[in-house]
Structure formats: C-alpha cells, structure tokens
Design a protein around this motif. Structure first.
Motif, short mmCIF file in Angstrom:
data_model
loop_
_atom_site.label_atom_id
_atom_site.label_comp_id
_atom_site.label_asym_id
_atom_site.label_seq_id
_atom_site.Cartn_x
_atom_site.Cartn_y
_atom_site.Cartn_z
N SER A 177 0.18 -6.73 4.55
CA SER A 177 1.44 -6.71 5.31
C SER A 177 1.29 -7.04 6.78
CB SER A 177 2.10 -5.34 5.18
OG SER A 177 2.64 -5.18 3.89
N ARG A 212 5.13 -7.50 -0.50
CA ARG A 212 4.69 -6.33 -1.25
C ARG A 212 3.36 -6.58 -1.95
NH1 ARG A 212 5.46 -3.91 1.58
NH2 ARG A 212 5.35 -1.97 0.45
N SER A 215 0.82 -1.22 0.00
CA SER A 215 0.00 0.00 0.00
C SER A 215 0.85 1.26 0.00
CB SER A 215 -0.99 0.00 1.16
OG SER A 215 -0.33 -0.04 2.39
N LYS A 216 2.08 1.18 0.49
CA LYS A 216 2.96 2.36 0.52
C LYS A 216 3.12 2.96 -0.87
CE LYS A 216 7.66 3.69 1.89
NZ LYS A 216 8.92 3.17 2.48
N ASN A 261 -0.81 4.77 13.08
CA ASN A 261 0.63 4.68 13.26
C ASN A 261 1.14 6.12 13.16
OD1 ASN A 261 3.36 4.14 13.18
ND2 ASN A 261 3.36 3.31 11.10
N SER A 303 -3.77 -3.44 3.12
CA SER A 303 -2.54 -4.17 2.89
C SER A 303 -2.60 -5.54 3.54
CB SER A 303 -1.41 -3.36 3.52
OG SER A 303 -0.21 -4.08 3.47
#
Ligand SMILES: *Cc1c(COP(=O)(O)O)cnc(C)c1O
Length: 406
Positions: free
Chosen positions: A242, A251, A106-107, A181, A240
């Motif tokens: 993750s 990823r 998602s980054k 976060n 995500s």
C-alpha cells in the motif's frame, strides 16, 4: 422500532467509540459550503501507482486464467517474490511454502490474526496510540487489549518493564509497529532484541507491523523485526504494498515469519475469504521486482514536504522535529497561543476532548483538516497528526493559514 435488530453482539458493543464524528461532520459541512479545504488528515498517498504495475494489471486481467478463484495461500510466484524481496532488503530468509501468506491488504490479516489465538477474555498488549485495527481485531476475537502507552519521553517506544507481572503472564499477543503510525517514531535493533527476549520469557506471540519500512528519510533504512536473532521463533510480521507503491486501493499485503503462526492465520482466512484477485497478485510481483528508483523519488517528494512543514511550523514557534520515517508528523498541541485561548473560549476544558477541539478549531478557522491524536487511543490526547499527502504548495498555504490564527 424493531428492537431485536438493535441487539448487536457484546463484541461489537465493546469496540472503541468512533471519535471522528465531530470532525467528519465539520468536514462535510465545509465541503458543502465550497470552502477550500487542505486535508492533512488522510494517511493515503496522493501519488498514482507506478505505470508498469498498472500495465501488468491490464495484461493480467485480460488473461481468463486470472478470473477464477485464486488459491487461498496466494500464487507461488508472489510468495517467491516476497521471499526474494525480504532477502534483498533485510537479509532475512523465508520459506515461500510455509512462512509467507499473501493478504487482501495487511489490515485484513492484522484484524483476523487474533481469531487464531485468543480465547474469551485473553489479554493482548497493544501500543497506545495505535493503528485502530489492532484493538478492533482483539475485541472482535473476544480478547482484551492491555494498553502499552507510547510516551514522548520514551521516544514513543513501549516501556516493557512497566507491564505488570500478572498481565505478562496472561497476555497472548503483543503488537509493535515501527516506523510508527501515528507517532512517526522508529525502533532500533536493541528494542527488537528486548521484545524477542520479553516474548520468550513470557510466552507471548509478537506481531510486527512494518507497513512503513520503505518511507524513510535522511539516509535512514528501517529494519525488520525478523532481522533479530530468534524473532522468527516468536513472531509474525505484516507488510503491505500500500504505502511502498501507492497501492492502498488495490488491497494487497502479506504476513510472514513463524510457520505455525502463518498457517494458523491461513486457517482462519480459509473460512472467510477466497484469496486475492490473481491479476492483482501478478501486478504485485511486478511491483516487488520493479525499479527501486521510484521508491527513492517518492521518499524525496515526502522529504521536501516534511521539510517545508517542519520549517514552517518552527517559524511559527510551534516546535516539531523532523520524523525519520513514515509520511506523518505527530505534533504537540501548542500551549500558549491565540488558538488555545480561543479554544478555551470554545469550551475546551478537559484534556479528553482537547485534540478533537483543536482539530475542529483548525478546520473552522483555517480550513485545515488534521487527525486528533485521541482518535488513536487515550495516550494520543494532547497531539494531532498531520499527513504529508498534499503538495509542497498546499503545505506552504497551510502554514500561512496557521500563521494567521496561531
Ligand atoms: C496503512 C497501514 C497499513 C497498511 O494497510 P493495508 O491494509 O495493507 O492497506 C498497516 N498498518 C499501518 C500502521 C498502516 O498505517
């Protein structure tokens, strides 16, 4: 020196300074010296990816049809699995053809999204402290971040009323991230409703980052921004695999929500990447369709660690409340302790460096790595972040070490 090679673009020069240099250097030195470091700094799960997901990757990687360029818009099967997951988890309907876009984590999508909507000098509303790619993506797209301070007295929610009228009128994007976060705070439905009406009134696109929706405790179930009526008319949500499935290195993530926003991001990306390795997408489907028990077990594990840390800190007189979600603990730097006295001896005077100085001190005196709050933005000053990504035994050891220096 060949000086024309130094002429980085103004955009690159405008990126916020990297504030972890001092800590990184001290960490490298400590490792070289063979010191026993407890690393509470990294926001990266320590547990492995569940076995059935790895198994699916093995299988899929052996099939030559996965070896070619993947479709830019991702496998339909993955988009359908995401749609199904959103219905089951949030009761939100998404069209797999137009409202979902798989991402290489998602980054990547978060950082590319501003390229689709910002022109030079356009404002975007960003929480501060925040996940760094929000600001990075805005600046690289030529935009300007306008900071919305996340303050403790406001439960670390942005105060929308405080955003000046001229900024509201000019701003194009607004970022929100709950569970958050680095502050580990959460948002209730009323906040999302406020955001939807704010966005409508001011014609602002909302970007919701939901990376931590599945990491929650004490029976709390985070909701999605898209659950609120009208949200899909103004926003896009990033999610995500993750954190939910311990897959940070794989990823894979996605964007979903308003079809116009999703397709604009797809247009940007079709000029930049060529999709996610299909075998990873197939493993992603296995993750989303897999047993929920694994997620419950993972939360149980983080919860034990959280309770150990909070009890330990409280017993030292370092008061902290237990976060309801994420695997972070966001802590005020203790004020009247030996540590802050020795901090002053180490030359910490200004507030601008104190979270860095305090983190350096914890590393020097206790071999504990934490993340200084200011690294997430100026309103993070005065705080540090600890991640629950080490075992209960190591957390106990960390508390013992803190007891010796605080
Ligand atoms: C970890 C994290 C993500 C997820 O990043 P991926 O690129 O999907 O690994 C997104 N947002 C926040 C706030 C995070 O902490």
């Amino acid at each position: 020196m060949v000086n024309w090679l130094n002429k980085e673009s103004k955009k690159l020069q405008r990126l916020p300074p990297y504030l972890f240099l001092e800590i990184d250097k001290a960490k490298r030195k400590a490792r070289q010296e063979g010191r026993d470091i407890i690393d509470l700094g990294v926001g990266d799960p320590d547990q492995p990816t569940p076995a059935h997901i790895i198994e699916k990757l093995y299988q899929a990687a052996r099939d030559p049809s996965t070896h070619r360029y993947a479709l830019d818009q991702g496998l339909l099967g993955l988009r359908k699995a995401i749609a199904q997951w959103y219905v089951q988890r949030f009761n939100v309907q998404l069209d797999p053809e137009t409202e979902i876009l798989p991402l290489i984590g998602s980054k990547e999508g978060i950082a590319h999204f501003p390229l689709a909507f910002l022109n030079d000098g356009d404002y975007s509303l960003v929480p501060d402290p925040c996940y760094p790619p929000y600001k990075g993506g805005i600046i690289l797209a030529g935009g300007k971040p306008y900071l919305m301070p996340l303050k403790e007295e406001n439960a670390f929610l942005p105060d929308l009323k405080k955003i000046p009228l001229n900024i509201r009128r000019k701003a194009k994007l607004m970022y929100i991230n709950y569970p958050n976060n680095p502050t580990a705070s959460i948002a209730e439905e009323y906040f999302y409703k406020d955001v939807v009406s704010f966005a409508n009134k001011n014609k602002i696109i909302v970007i919701s980052d939901l990376a931590y929706s599945e990491i929650a405790y004490d029976g709390y179930r985070p909701s999605s921004f898209l659950e609120v009526e009208g949200a899909k008319d103004v926003g896009i949500e990033f999610h995500s695999l993750s954190k939910t499935y311990n897959m940070t290195g794989w990823r894979i993530g996605w964007a979903c929500g308003n079809a116009k926003l999703v397709s604009a991001l797809a247009k940007v990306k079709s000029n930049i990447d060529s999709g996610i390795f299909s075998a990873i997408q197939l493993a992603g489907i296995a993750a989303l369709e897999g047993p929920e028990q694994q997620i419950k077990d993972m939360c149980q594990l983080y919860q034990e660690r959280r309770d150990t840390l909070i009890r330990g800190l409280n017993s030292l007189g370092w008061y902290a409340s237990a976060p309801k979600a994420t695997f972070y603990v966001w802590l005020n730097i203790p004020k009247k302790t030996n540590a802050s006295t020795s901090l002053r001896r180490h030359g910490a005077r200004s507030r601008t460096t104190s979270s860095i100085k305090f983190s350096t001190l914890l590393l020097e005196k206790a071999n504990i790595v934490v993340t200084p709050g200011v690294g997430f933005g100026k309103y993070g000053e005065g705080y540090i972040r600890m991640a629950l990504t080490v075992s209960v035994e190591r957390i106990r050891e960390a508390v013992e070490r803190l007891k010796r220096i605080l």
